[in-house]
Motif scaffolding. Structure first.
Motif, PDB file in Angstrom:
ATOM      1  N   SER A  76      43.280  46.866  26.998  1.00 48.98           N
ATOM      2  CA  SER A  76      42.157  47.727  27.366  1.00 48.98           C
ATOM      3  C   SER A  76      41.172  46.933  28.223  1.00 48.98           C
ATOM      4  O   SER A  76      41.176  45.714  28.251  1.00 48.98           O
ATOM      5  CB  SER A  76      41.462  48.262  26.116  1.00 48.98           C
ATOM      6  N   ASP A  77      40.307  47.682  28.926  1.00 50.26           N
ATOM      7  CA  ASP A  77      39.432  47.058  29.926  1.00 50.26           C
ATOM      8  C   ASP A  77      38.424  46.087  29.336  1.00 50.26           C
ATOM      9  O   ASP A  77      38.019  45.144  29.999  1.00 50.26           O
ATOM     10  CB  ASP A  77      38.684  48.147  30.712  1.00 50.26           C
ATOM     11  N   GLU A  78      37.999  46.340  28.090  1.00 48.52           N
ATOM     12  CA  GLU A  78      36.932  45.476  27.567  1.00 48.52           C
ATOM     13  C   GLU A  78      37.443  44.123  27.054  1.00 48.52           C
ATOM     14  O   GLU A  78      36.653  43.305  26.612  1.00 48.52           O
ATOM     15  CB  GLU A  78      36.110  46.192  26.487  1.00 48.52           C
ATOM     16  N   VAL A  79      38.763  43.908  27.138  1.00 42.82           N
ATOM     17  CA  VAL A  79      39.293  42.638  26.628  1.00 42.82           C
ATOM     18  C   VAL A  79      39.115  41.519  27.646  1.00 42.82           C
ATOM     19  O   VAL A  79      39.401  41.676  28.825  1.00 42.82           O
ATOM     20  CB  VAL A  79      40.785  42.787  26.256  1.00 42.82           C
ATOM     21  N   ASP A  80      38.572  40.410  27.156  1.00 42.20           N
ATOM     22  CA  ASP A  80      38.405  39.212  27.975  1.00 42.20           C
ATOM     23  C   ASP A  80      39.709  38.406  27.862  1.00 42.20           C
ATOM     24  O   ASP A  80      40.037  37.890  26.799  1.00 42.20           O
ATOM     25  CB  ASP A  80      37.214  38.425  27.409  1.00 42.20           C
ATOM     26  N   VAL A  81      40.456  38.342  28.966  1.00 41.70           N
ATOM     27  CA  VAL A  81      41.792  37.738  28.918  1.00 41.70           C
ATOM     28  C   VAL A  81      41.719  36.276  28.473  1.00 41.70           C
ATOM     29  O   VAL A  81      42.573  35.798  27.729  1.00 41.70           O
ATOM     30  CB  VAL A  81      42.491  37.837  30.289  1.00 41.70           C
ATOM     31  N   GLU A  82      40.681  35.561  28.918  1.00 39.59           N
ATOM     32  CA  GLU A  82      40.570  34.148  28.540  1.00 39.59           C
ATOM     33  C   GLU A  82      40.380  34.005  27.026  1.00 39.59           C
ATOM     34  O   GLU A  82      40.952  33.110  26.408  1.00 39.59           O
ATOM     35  CB  GLU A  82      39.405  33.476  29.279  1.00 39.59           C
ATOM     36  N   MET A  83      39.564  34.904  26.448  1.00 40.54           N
ATOM     37  CA  MET A  83      39.359  34.843  24.997  1.00 40.54           C
ATOM     38  C   MET A  83      40.641  35.216  24.261  1.00 40.54           C
ATOM     39  O   MET A  83      40.981  34.641  23.229  1.00 40.54           O
ATOM     40  CB  MET A  83      38.215  35.792  24.576  1.00 40.54           C
ATOM     41  N   LEU A  84      41.363  36.197  24.808  1.00 37.77           N
ATOM     42  CA  LEU A  84      42.640  36.590  24.204  1.00 37.77           C
ATOM     43  C   LEU A  84      43.583  35.391  24.149  1.00 37.77           C
ATOM     44  O   LEU A  84      44.203  35.107  23.119  1.00 37.77           O
ATOM     45  CB  LEU A  84      43.276  37.725  25.011  1.00 37.77           C
ATOM     46  N   ARG A  85      43.663  34.670  25.267  1.00 39.55           N
ATOM     47  CA  ARG A  85      44.605  33.541  25.314  1.00 39.55           C
ATOM     48  C   ARG A  85      44.134  32.387  24.439  1.00 39.55           C
ATOM     49  O   ARG A  85      44.937  31.551  24.033  1.00 39.55           O
ATOM     50  CB  ARG A  85      44.789  33.074  26.766  1.00 39.55           C
TER      51      ARG A  85
END
Lengths: 252, 309
Positions: A76-85
């Motif tokens: 989803s758009d609100e996800v911060d990819v760097e935080m996810l990784r």
């Protein structure tokens, strides 16, 4: 029964026109080892890389469906990819240490996420290297180049590097395929140790390895998830004909 | 009758025409290679010989520490202190570096880490075309475009000046830095980038903290090579920066570089085997030593600090 760490629903993935993953449904348990097996090109590595959005780096990839981690759809758009990784770490097929010192390799992750305190970094580096069962071998030469370590040590360093950012989930993409049998054994023992604290998803070409280390196994074929079952069940008495044929070596 | 049977002695000594040609070819090819080596040796020899004639009349210490260069003046006013020319060349090189290093590295990072393949495929060849423009064209570009533009900002600036020349030389060496640095950055393996992304790095962090350090030796080598070219740059600086040897280190005034002096002297009417004539070689030898040192330095850096991935 462990709670669910990752919940994948209706996942489709396309490389341009070609569909590489077809309607995948999987629930992965917390603090368990899930093995992904299947012949080359079946989509198991592609699937692994959807879990921390590494596929974002490849042009022309289109993804449909949902992957929920902690009740959040990671696409989803609100996800911060760097935080996810940061939450979903990854260990790659060939050891890929940075051309920096052993210490700097492990400290890199915490540093980019804002930690600069020397003392805390020292602690994290030691804890991570211990966690990856490498500390005793390298504690006296933390300033040495990481590229000077043996292949097996490099791979454990890469695991330590991934642990240093304190992920919840660890993705491993054939982590032992470039290692000798003794190093492979060490990494396998390490995986057993790590599952006490982490959710581990591991792609492997080696069915014995999957049988030895995983709690559940998912068998992929041509982009379909054919069977997802307890490892013991899948290797002794699979529900599907194709699984049976694959694990008995009739193809792949 | 078969060919083999035709021959009287199978293990014969005499060779066919084809075999003789084949034996000659390596020698011929070796000559081709030797020709450029011999040319270099010849150039260095001439340089040393004529420079020696110069130093037979002018003490080396006066040459290297003198602050006045009036080589083409009448005989009683001649002075051969190379410092003003060295400073001129240094000014241009520094100025060019200030322009080209940040821009070059910026372009390299963009091309290597950010640009979509489609854009990269257009920009990189364009950059390389820029490197192929004759330097005299850059010279006139400087005089007719850059200098008038700069004079809007610095009305008191000389028409011939070091600032304009520095900027133009900077633009000239920019493609070299951008292209070589980009090559160095792209040779950093993809799996190292993946490791960094996998830890949650942003694109900028991957570029600056992982790829750039890993490619540093190649990048620094590209700087040194490009600056060595700036030191040796001739046409553009002769046209733009003028011919006034100066110790002032002012960018707004006319200066003279080592190369510009050599152009000036060799287009003038100095007599063969005169002291001004020999001074061309002395300056040329100085230039040669500087650029050779820089090129060797670049080679050393790229070998010594090469990363093993």
């Amino acid at each position: 029964m462990n709670p669910t760490a990752i919940s994948v629903k209706n996942l489709d993935l396309y490389y341009g026109e070609k569909q590489a993953l077809k309607n995948i449904h999987v629930d992965i348990d917390e603090r368990s080892v899930t093995a992904l097996i299947g012949p080359s090109g079946c989509g198991k590595s592609t699937f692994l890389r959807t879990l921390n959005r590494m596929n974002d780096l490849i042009p022309n990839v289109r993804i449909e469906g949902q992957i929920l981690i902690k009740d959040t759809d990671i696409y989803s758009d609100e996800v911060d990819v760097e935080m996810l990784r940061k939450r979903v770490g990854m260990v790659f097929q060939a050891p890929n240490p940075f051309p920096k010192s052993i210490y700097e390799n492990v400290a890199y992750g915490p540093r980019i996420h804002g930690l600069n305190d020397k003392k805390k970094l020292d602690e994290i580096v030691e804890r991570s290297l211990r966690g990856a069962a490498l500390w005793d071998e390298v504690k006296d030469r933390l300033k040495d180049r990481a590229t000077g370590l043996s292949g097996g040590q490099q791979q454990r360093l890469c695991i330590a590097r991934a642990l240093a950012v304190e992920p919840d989930i660890l993705l491993m993409d054939e982590p032992t395929s470039a290692l000798d049998p003794i190093s492979t054994l060490k990494v396998e023992e390490l995986v057993q140790e790590l599952k006490k604290n982490y959710t581990i998803v591991i792609v492997t070409h080696n069915m014995q390895q999957a049988a030895r280390i995983s709690d559940k196994t998912a068998f992929f074929l041509n982009g379909d998830l054919i069977e997802y079952n307890d490892t013991d069940k899948l290797f002794s008495n699979p529900d599907h004909q194709q699984t049976e044929e694959y694990i008995t070596g009739r193809f792949g | 009758m078969s060919q083999l049977a035709e021959k009287k002695n199978f293990f014969r000594k005499e060779k066919t025409w084809r075999e003789k040609m084949e034996a000659l070819i390596p020698g011929f090819l070796l000559l081709c290679g030797l020709l450029s080596v011999l040319t270099t040796v010849g150039i260095v020899f001439t340089l040393i010989k004529e420079t020696a004639s110069f130093f037979a009349e002018v003490p080396f210490v006066d040459f290297i520490t003198g602050t006045k260069w009036t080589a083409l003046f009448s005989e009683d006013q001649r002075e051969f202190g190379i410092l003003p020319l060295l400073i001129g060349s240094l000014q241009i090189t520094l100025g060019a570096a200030v322009v080209a290093v940040p821009l070059g590295i910026g372009s390299a990072i963009y091309l290597s880490e950010y640009a979509p393949e489609r854009i990269r495929r257009v920009i990189k060849p364009v950059l390389e075309v820029l490197a192929g423009i004759p330097t005299i064209v850059f010279g006139y570009f400087g005089v007719t475009f850059v200098t008038p533009l700069l004079r809007d900002f610095f009305p008191d600036m000389d028409f011939f000046n070091a600032l304009s020349a520095s900027i133009v030389v900077g633009i000239m060496i920019l493609p070299m830095i951008a292209s070589l640095s980009e090559d160095a950055m792209r040779s950093v393996p993809r799996n190292i980038r993946e490791a960094a992304y996998g830890l949650g790095s942003t694109r900028l962090e991957v570029s600056l903290k992982v790829v750039l350090p890993a490619a540093l030796s190649g990048i620094v080598a590209s700087f040194v090579l490009a600056l060595s070219r700036a030191v040796g740059e001739t046409m553009a600086v002769t046209i733009i920066a003028g011919s006034t040897p100066s110790m002032s280190f002012s960018y707004l005034e006319s200066i003279q570089t080592m190369t510009a002096f050599m152009v000036q002297a060799s287009t003038g009417d100095i007599s063969y085997h005169s002291l001004p004539y020999y001074s061309i070689y002395a300056v040329g030898a100085t230039l040669f030593v500087i650029t050779l040192t820089m090129n060797l330095l670049a080679l050393y850096i790229s070998r010594r600090y090469k990363e093993e991935y």
